[in-house]
Design an enzyme around this catalytic site. Structure first.
Site, PDB file in Angstrom:
ATOM      1  N   GLY A  59       0.777  -1.094  -0.081  1.00  0.00           N
ATOM      2  CA  GLY A  59       0.064   0.007  -0.113  1.00  0.00           C
ATOM      3  C   GLY A  59       0.766   1.329  -0.100  1.00  0.00           C
ATOM      4  N   CYS A  66     -28.216  -8.380 -16.568  1.00  0.00           N
ATOM      5  CA  CYS A  66     -27.522  -8.029 -17.663  1.00  0.00           C
ATOM      6  C   CYS A  66     -28.553  -8.555 -18.872  1.00  0.00           C
ATOM      7  CB  CYS A  66     -26.102  -8.802 -17.869  1.00  0.00           C
ATOM      8  SG  CYS A  66     -25.385  -8.887 -19.602  1.00  0.00           S
ATOM      9  N   CYS A 106     -26.721 -11.558 -20.818  1.00  0.00           N
ATOM     10  CA  CYS A 106     -26.225 -12.959 -20.156  1.00  0.00           C
ATOM     11  C   CYS A 106     -27.078 -13.379 -18.948  1.00  0.00           C
ATOM     12  CB  CYS A 106     -25.038 -12.963 -19.606  1.00  0.00           C
ATOM     13  SG  CYS A 106     -24.205 -12.174 -18.410  1.00  0.00           S
ATOM     14  N   CYS A 145     -23.257  -6.316 -18.946  1.00  0.00           N
ATOM     15  CA  CYS A 145     -21.862  -6.427 -18.308  1.00  0.00           C
ATOM     16  C   CYS A 145     -20.834  -5.620 -18.481  1.00  0.00           C
ATOM     17  CB  CYS A 145     -21.420  -7.885 -18.273  1.00  0.00           C
ATOM     18  SG  CYS A 145     -22.514  -9.262 -17.369  1.00  0.00           S
ATOM     19  N   CYS A 205     -19.160 -11.734 -19.799  1.00  0.00           N
ATOM     20  CA  CYS A 205     -20.573 -11.770 -20.404  1.00  0.00           C
ATOM     21  C   CYS A 205     -20.584 -12.733 -21.685  1.00  0.00           C
ATOM     22  CB  CYS A 205     -20.868 -10.289 -20.779  1.00  0.00           C
ATOM     23  SG  CYS A 205     -22.568 -10.094 -21.302  1.00  0.00           S
TER      24      CYS A 205
HETATM   25 ZN   LIG Z   1     -23.623  -9.974 -19.306  1.00  0.00          ZN
END
Ligand SMILES: [Zn+2]
Lengths: 282, 198
Positions: A31, A240, A243, A265, A271
């Protein structure tokens, strides 16, 4: 030099060695932002020069590279970077998350969980998580040295007082290894939980600011929050349109000139893979 | 300064410097990211005694004119490092970016541990040990480690674990360690907690 007359990975060996040293220290201090000096990359800032410098310093002939921009493999930016590395290294490229050993990304983490041995390289436009609150670099360095992050807690608390929630959708600040405040780069806050104890190594490259930072595998990455206002990763409450996924991060896209919209997506590989599985099942 | 043009009396560095440095760096990156797991290098230089091939490869990969190196390896090794890595050699451990120890390791409090603001300006110790063995010895935990890793590094002095705990206690300052034996290496970044298993 490759047959095409480039240094392998474009960068000269001295620059790679300097960046490699910075990467190892970044991994050793999770970090913490490590400065690096580097020659200019052949792309303007905003095209991911920091991520490209990191990828160029780690990549070898055994690697398979995937490049995404906002989740998509086929945008101009992703295609340019993929072609650049194919040209200067000759490595294999892929759009499949599972097949890649190195994934360079701008502003997303793939939906498919990453595994041990993979490296995720983020393109970072602004590495300093405190820059909107404290523009003086000497001051932010001091705050990181003391782990004095009160300024960020005050900002989040004011957000909650004003809006009832933290008003940060992208680049939501995280605490790494319980010690360093870090910008996750402008990924959606939805992606933040994927960073926590991720089995893959995460490397971050900021080209303009010339900073590298890292999250080793299996390292705690906590989105800053308050006990009475816990961090909640948000996504559009929809499936989506392509999909039907209800788990993935969605982009709202305009589909016609009548103002019609749909959610799809953001991760094109995720997707596409789901769509082909559905077709195969039918 | 290429492998094809060795200076008289010096053994070669990496046979193919660009791919060798890349593959050695990836082994170092994997070692630093997964503390205590042993990495075996495939491209090794012909380093003079007493340098172990993995230790010599690590220095060739990371050191150059910008990084002073301290070593106890003697004149043959020093001449080899100066020629193949191009690094300045220093007598003061506190002035070195890399310390390459082939005999007993230097006191972990001596090398540069960086500052609170710039902890990355710390030294990396490359320590040669008699042998590295997985699945035995220390129990390691910390970033990069899912639950625990085990590593046995043969030949470290008694009191090393206590010195390592003192190094970890000054985080984010501290030194990072690369342990080398033969053609293998394993790393302990300053974040790794180490318990001696009884
Ligand atoms: Zn999708």
């Amino acid at each position: 030099m490759t047959a095409l007359g480039y240094n392998f990975g474009y960068l000269d060996e001295n620059t790679k060695r300097m960046i490699r040293r910075a990467i190892l220290k970044a991994v050793a201090i999770p970090g913490h932002q490590v400065p690096f000096g580097a020659r200019e990359m052949p792309l303007p800032y905003g095209w991911g020069t920091g991520g490209i410098a990191v990828t160029a310093s780690i990549i070898g002939t055994a690697d398979t590279l995937k490049v995404i921009d906002q989740g998509a493999d086929d945008t101009t930016n992703a295609v340019s970077i993929r072609r650049f590395f194919a040209k200067v290294t000759g490595v294999a490229t892929t759009e499949r998350t599972g097949e890649a050993s190195i994934i360079q990304t701008r502003h997303r983490i793939p939906e498919t969980p990453l595994r041990q041995g993979q490296i995720l390289v983020y393109q970072v436009p602004m590495p300093e998580p405190l820059f909107r609150l404290e523009p003086r670099l000497a001051e932010t360095r001091r705050m990181h040295a003391l782990a004095d992050y009160g300024l960020m807690h005050v900002k989040l608390y004011e957000d909650i007082a004003r809006h009832g929630h933290v008003a940060i959708s992208y680049g939501y600040p995280v605490l790494v290894g319980g010690r360093y405040l870090m910008s996750p780069s402008p990924i959606p806050a939805f992606d933040n939980p994927k960073m926590d104890r991720m089995p893959a190594l995460q490397l971050f490259g900021a080209g303009r600011e010339k900073r590298i930072y890292a999250v080793p595998p299996y390292t705690s990455v906590r989105s800053l929050d308050f006990e009475d206002h816990p961090f909640v990763p948000v996504r559009a409450d929809a499936a989506c349109a392509l999909c039907q996924s209800r788990e993935s991060y969605l982009d709202e896209v305009v589909v016609d000139d009548q103002g019609g919209r749909m959610f799809v997506c953001s991760d094109t590989d995720y997707c596409g893979t789901r769509q082909s599985h559905r077709e195969a099942a039918e | 300064m290429t492998a094809a043009d060795p200076s008289p009396g010096l053994t070669p560095g990496f046979a193919a410097p660009v791919p060798a440095a890349q593959s050695c760096f990836r082994a170092l990156l994997e070692a630093m990211s997964r503390p205590g797991l042993i990495q075996t290098l495939t491209a090794l230089p012909e380093a003079p005694a007493p340098l172990a091939p993995a230790a010599a490869a690590a220095i060739l990969t990371l050191a150059d004119a910008d990084t002073p190196v301290w070593t106890d390896a003697g004149p043959a090794a020093e001449a080899w490092l100066r020629f193949h890595a191009g690094c300045p050699l220093v007598a003061d451990p506190a002035a070195a970016s890399f310390l390459l120890a082939t005999a007993s390791p230097p006191d972990l409090a001596l090398p540069d541990a960086g500052t609170e603001e710039e902890p990355h300006r710390s030294a990396t110790l490359v320590l040669q040990v008699a042998a590295l063995e997985a699945g035995a010895g220390w129990t390691l935990s910390g970033p990069g480690i899912e639950t625990t890793h085990r590593l046995h590094a043969a030949g470290l002095p008694a009191g090393f674990a206590a010195a390592w705990a003192a190094n970890a206690a000054r985080f984010p300052r501290g030194v990072d360690l690369v342990l080398c034996a033969g053609d293998s290496l394993a790393a302990l970044p300053r974040t790794t907690r180490l318990e001696e298993t009884r």
